[in-house]
Design a protein around this motif. Structure first.
Motif, mmCIF file in Angstrom:
data_model
loop_
_atom_site.group_PDB
_atom_site.id
_atom_site.type_symbol
_atom_site.label_atom_id
_atom_site.label_comp_id
_atom_site.label_asym_id
_atom_site.label_seq_id
_atom_site.Cartn_x
_atom_site.Cartn_y
_atom_site.Cartn_z
ATOM 1 N N ASP A 169 -34.482 -29.265 3.031
ATOM 2 C CA ASP A 169 -35.073 -29.385 4.496
ATOM 3 C C ASP A 169 -35.545 -30.535 4.662
ATOM 4 O OD1 ASP A 169 -37.411 -28.854 6.632
ATOM 5 O OD2 ASP A 169 -35.594 -27.716 7.053
ATOM 6 N N SER A 170 -35.594 -31.214 5.645
ATOM 7 C CA SER A 170 -36.232 -32.557 5.945
ATOM 8 C C SER A 170 -37.789 -32.440 5.842
ATOM 9 C CB SER A 170 -36.072 -32.987 7.461
ATOM 10 O OG SER A 170 -36.761 -32.027 8.417
ATOM 11 N N VAL B 275 -32.339 -25.230 14.404
ATOM 12 C CA VAL B 275 -30.715 -25.731 13.975
ATOM 13 C C VAL B 275 -29.795 -24.503 14.361
ATOM 14 C CG1 VAL B 275 -31.272 -27.471 12.260
ATOM 15 C CG2 VAL B 275 -30.662 -25.139 11.760
ATOM 16 N N THR C 264 -26.930 -21.815 13.660
ATOM 17 C CA THR C 264 -26.216 -21.329 12.202
ATOM 18 C C THR C 264 -25.623 -20.150 12.395
ATOM 19 O OG1 THR C 264 -27.200 -20.749 9.817
ATOM 20 C CG2 THR C 264 -28.330 -19.753 11.800
ATOM 21 N N THR D 104 -38.207 -22.984 7.394
ATOM 22 C CA THR D 104 -37.058 -23.988 7.358
ATOM 23 C C THR D 104 -36.121 -24.047 8.282
ATOM 24 O OG1 THR D 104 -35.976 -21.960 6.116
ATOM 25 C CG2 THR D 104 -37.262 -23.276 4.628
ATOM 26 N N TRP D 105 -35.476 -25.198 8.448
ATOM 27 C CA TRP D 105 -34.558 -25.592 9.420
ATOM 28 C C TRP D 105 -34.656 -25.149 10.833
ATOM 29 C CZ3 TRP D 105 -33.358 -24.936 4.264
ATOM 30 C CH2 TRP D 105 -32.934 -26.148 3.613
ATOM 31 N N SER E 12 -27.175 -25.693 10.319
ATOM 32 C CA SER E 12 -27.759 -25.267 8.799
ATOM 33 C C SER E 12 -26.557 -25.772 7.776
ATOM 34 C CB SER E 12 -27.868 -23.923 8.813
ATOM 35 O OG SER E 12 -26.899 -23.013 8.578
#
Length: 179
Positions: free
Chosen positions: A113-114, A66, A68, A62-63, A164
């Motif tokens: 998430d995308s 990115v 965070t 996930t992510w 995030s």
């Protein structure tokens, strides 16, 4: 040791009030219908008050990639959150922490998430201190930076897509890092 390894792959499922209701294998948890579970977020400060931010590894489910907070994780069944924070700090960042303190005890979020994967966590937020730079686990962290907390807040609010979702939500609630 085999039992510890087995537990390491489980998360604690919780009800709406945060009470444990069971466990589930971590590998089955994060999908399009993620059940509510227990987690934590931690911000690490250096002796000068700079906060450690990390960029998630590109192999994260996930992510990926990115920026965070310093690190996150899930306590094992039967493990206290402070013990989980210590374990994950050593595993993800090679850091020993001091003065671990809860700063957002009731933080909870749900984000998608995308790729369609959902995070759905009761996730108390902690702050800790550490000396020295981390030695990141490349499966967890691709890079890191020590930044001024005010600069981090401005960056997250101005460029939310680069961070995030939990960091963005936490920045809206945190007035300072209280360490």
């Amino acid at each position: 040791m085999a039992q510890i390894e087995l537990l390491a792959e489980h998360v604690v499922l919780v009800d709406e009030s945060g009470s444990p209701i069971g466990t589930a294998p971590k590998i089955t948890m994060h999908d399009a219908d993620t059940r509510l579970h227990l987690a934590f977020s931690c911000y690490v400060l250096d002796p000068l008050g700079q906060v450690l931010i990390t960029r998630r590894s590109l192999v994260k489910k996930t992510w990926p990639g990115v920026w965070t907070n310093s690190f996150c994780g899930h306590p094992l069944p039967g493990e206290s959150i402070p013990d989980a924070i210590d374990r994950r700090a050593r595993f993800e960042l090679g850091l020993a922490l001091d003065c671990v303190t809860v700063i957002l005890p009731d933080f909870r979020y749900r984000a998608v998430d995308s790729s369609g994967i959902v995070e759905n966590e009761i996730c108390p937020v902690y702050v800790a201190t550490a000396s020295g730079d981390p030695v990141p686990n490349p499966d967890e962290v691709v890079e890191f930076a020590w930044v001024d907390p005010a600069t981090l807040r401005r960056s997250v609010l101005d460029l939310p897509w680069a961070f995030s979702p939990w960091l963005g939500l936490q920045m809206k609630e945190l007035t300072d890092f209280g360490a």
